[in-house]
Design a protein around this motif. Structure first.
Motif, mmCIF file in Angstrom:
data_model
loop_
_atom_site.group_PDB
_atom_site.id
_atom_site.type_symbol
_atom_site.label_atom_id
_atom_site.label_comp_id
_atom_site.label_asym_id
_atom_site.label_seq_id
_atom_site.Cartn_x
_atom_site.Cartn_y
_atom_site.Cartn_z
ATOM 1 N N MET A 284 0.847 -1.180 0.000
ATOM 2 C CA MET A 284 0.000 0.000 0.000
ATOM 3 C C MET A 284 0.894 1.245 0.000
ATOM 4 S SD MET A 284 -2.769 1.423 2.770
ATOM 5 C CE MET A 284 -3.865 0.059 2.674
ATOM 6 N N VAL A 285 0.515 2.229 -0.766
ATOM 7 C CA VAL A 285 1.250 3.483 -0.856
ATOM 8 C C VAL A 285 0.450 4.561 -0.133
ATOM 9 C CG1 VAL A 285 2.166 5.224 -2.414
ATOM 10 C CG2 VAL A 285 2.243 2.820 -3.072
ATOM 11 N N SER A 286 1.118 5.283 0.757
ATOM 12 C CA SER A 286 0.418 6.350 1.484
ATOM 13 C C SER A 286 0.446 7.654 0.691
ATOM 14 C CB SER A 286 1.055 6.572 2.859
ATOM 15 O OG SER A 286 2.320 7.178 2.706
ATOM 16 N N VAL A 287 -0.474 8.531 0.999
ATOM 17 C CA VAL A 287 -0.531 9.840 0.342
ATOM 18 C C VAL A 287 0.768 10.602 0.574
ATOM 19 C CG1 VAL A 287 -1.712 12.065 0.321
ATOM 20 C CG2 VAL A 287 -3.031 9.950 0.462
ATOM 21 N N ALA A 288 1.338 10.484 1.739
ATOM 22 C CA ALA A 288 2.580 11.193 2.066
ATOM 23 C C ALA A 288 3.713 10.837 1.108
ATOM 24 C CB ALA A 288 2.993 10.894 3.500
ATOM 25 N N ASN A 289 3.665 9.647 0.529
ATOM 26 C CA ASN A 289 4.715 9.224 -0.402
ATOM 27 C C ASN A 289 4.562 9.805 -1.791
ATOM 28 O OD1 ASN A 289 6.037 7.622 1.492
ATOM 29 N ND2 ASN A 289 4.797 5.832 0.997
ATOM 30 N N ILE A 290 3.387 10.332 -2.127
ATOM 31 C CA ILE A 290 3.167 10.778 -3.493
ATOM 32 C C ILE A 290 2.793 12.246 -3.641
ATOM 33 C CG2 ILE A 290 2.550 8.491 -4.371
ATOM 34 C CD1 ILE A 290 -0.398 9.291 -4.106
ATOM 35 N N TYR A 291 2.532 12.938 -2.561
ATOM 36 C CA TYR A 291 2.097 14.326 -2.685
ATOM 37 C C TYR A 291 3.281 15.284 -2.687
ATOM 38 C CZ TYR A 291 2.931 15.934 2.113
ATOM 39 O OH TYR A 291 3.511 16.334 3.277
ATOM 40 N N SER A 292 3.027 16.470 -3.161
ATOM 41 C CA SER A 292 4.029 17.528 -3.164
ATOM 42 C C SER A 292 3.674 18.540 -2.079
ATOM 43 C CB SER A 292 4.041 18.230 -4.522
ATOM 44 O OG SER A 292 4.846 19.380 -4.476
ATOM 45 N N ARG A 293 4.661 19.137 -1.483
ATOM 46 C CA ARG A 293 4.404 20.142 -0.455
ATOM 47 C C ARG A 293 4.038 21.495 -1.048
ATOM 48 N NH1 ARG A 293 6.539 18.822 4.818
ATOM 49 N NH2 ARG A 293 7.520 16.804 4.707
ATOM 50 N N HIS A 294 4.271 21.659 -2.347
ATOM 51 C CA HIS A 294 4.007 22.932 -3.004
ATOM 52 C C HIS A 294 2.806 22.793 -3.926
ATOM 53 C CE1 HIS A 294 7.815 24.397 -1.514
ATOM 54 N NE2 HIS A 294 8.363 23.276 -1.941
ATOM 55 N N LEU A 295 1.856 23.661 -3.736
ATOM 56 C CA LEU A 295 0.681 23.651 -4.593
ATOM 57 C C LEU A 295 0.936 24.533 -5.805
ATOM 58 C CD1 LEU A 295 -2.266 22.930 -5.148
ATOM 59 C CD2 LEU A 295 -2.900 24.974 -3.871
ATOM 60 N N ILE A 296 0.714 23.982 -6.955
ATOM 61 C CA ILE A 296 0.813 24.743 -8.191
ATOM 62 C C ILE A 296 -0.608 24.958 -8.671
ATOM 63 C CG2 ILE A 296 1.609 24.729 -10.571
ATOM 64 C CD1 ILE A 296 3.891 22.875 -9.603
ATOM 65 N N ALA A 297 -0.992 26.220 -8.824
ATOM 66 C CA ALA A 297 -2.341 26.553 -9.271
ATOM 67 C C ALA A 297 -2.267 27.789 -10.157
ATOM 68 C CB ALA A 297 -3.254 26.807 -8.081
ATOM 69 N N ALA A 298 -3.345 28.030 -10.875
ATOM 70 C CA ALA A 298 -3.428 29.198 -11.747
ATOM 71 C C ALA A 298 -4.807 29.826 -11.591
ATOM 72 C CB ALA A 298 -3.191 28.785 -13.191
ATOM 73 N N THR A 299 -4.953 31.004 -12.168
ATOM 74 C CA THR A 299 -6.247 31.685 -12.166
ATOM 75 C C THR A 299 -6.841 31.607 -13.574
ATOM 76 O OG1 THR A 299 -5.392 33.839 -12.819
ATOM 77 C CG2 THR A 299 -5.376 33.333 -10.445
ATOM 78 N N PRO A 300 -8.114 31.912 -13.717
ATOM 79 C CA PRO A 300 -8.710 31.915 -15.056
ATOM 80 C C PRO A 300 -8.025 32.904 -16.012
ATOM 81 C CG PRO A 300 -10.432 31.866 -13.408
ATOM 82 C CD PRO A 300 -9.131 32.100 -12.677
ATOM 83 N N GLN A 301 -7.330 33.888 -15.491
ATOM 84 C CA GLN A 301 -6.666 34.885 -16.332
ATOM 85 C C GLN A 301 -5.239 34.492 -16.724
ATOM 86 O OE1 GLN A 301 -8.178 35.718 -13.279
ATOM 87 N NE2 GLN A 301 -10.064 36.212 -14.361
ATOM 88 N N THR A 302 -4.731 33.383 -16.225
ATOM 89 C CA THR A 302 -3.370 32.956 -16.535
ATOM 90 C C THR A 302 -3.240 32.657 -18.027
ATOM 91 O OG1 THR A 302 -3.142 31.998 -14.323
ATOM 92 C CG2 THR A 302 -1.578 31.263 -15.996
#
Length: 68
Positions: free
Chosen positions: A1-19
């Protein structure tokens, strides 16, 4: 079993509708991500853009000369 902690990133990459599409494309390459969430001014999710979405835009004949 793989935990979420093993696959997530600590940095959120997001954009806005205007990007700009060019900025999204650069972000996909720079951070090697497959999807970017799109959030509004209230940090509410309004959509998700994928690499495939940008490829479809490219092959549809969008004005790619303005992407650079």
């Amino acid at each position: 079993m793989v935990s979420v902690a093993n696959i997530y990133s600590r940095h959120l990459i997001a954009a806005t509708p205007q990007t700009e599409a060019s900025r999204l494309a650069a972000t996909f390459v720079e951070y090697n991500v497959g999807a970017i969430p799109i959030v509004d001014a209230k940090d509410q999710l309004v959509g998700i853009v994928t690499r495939t979405d940008l490829l479809r835009l490219l092959i549809s004949g969008a004005h790619i000369e303005s992407w650079a």
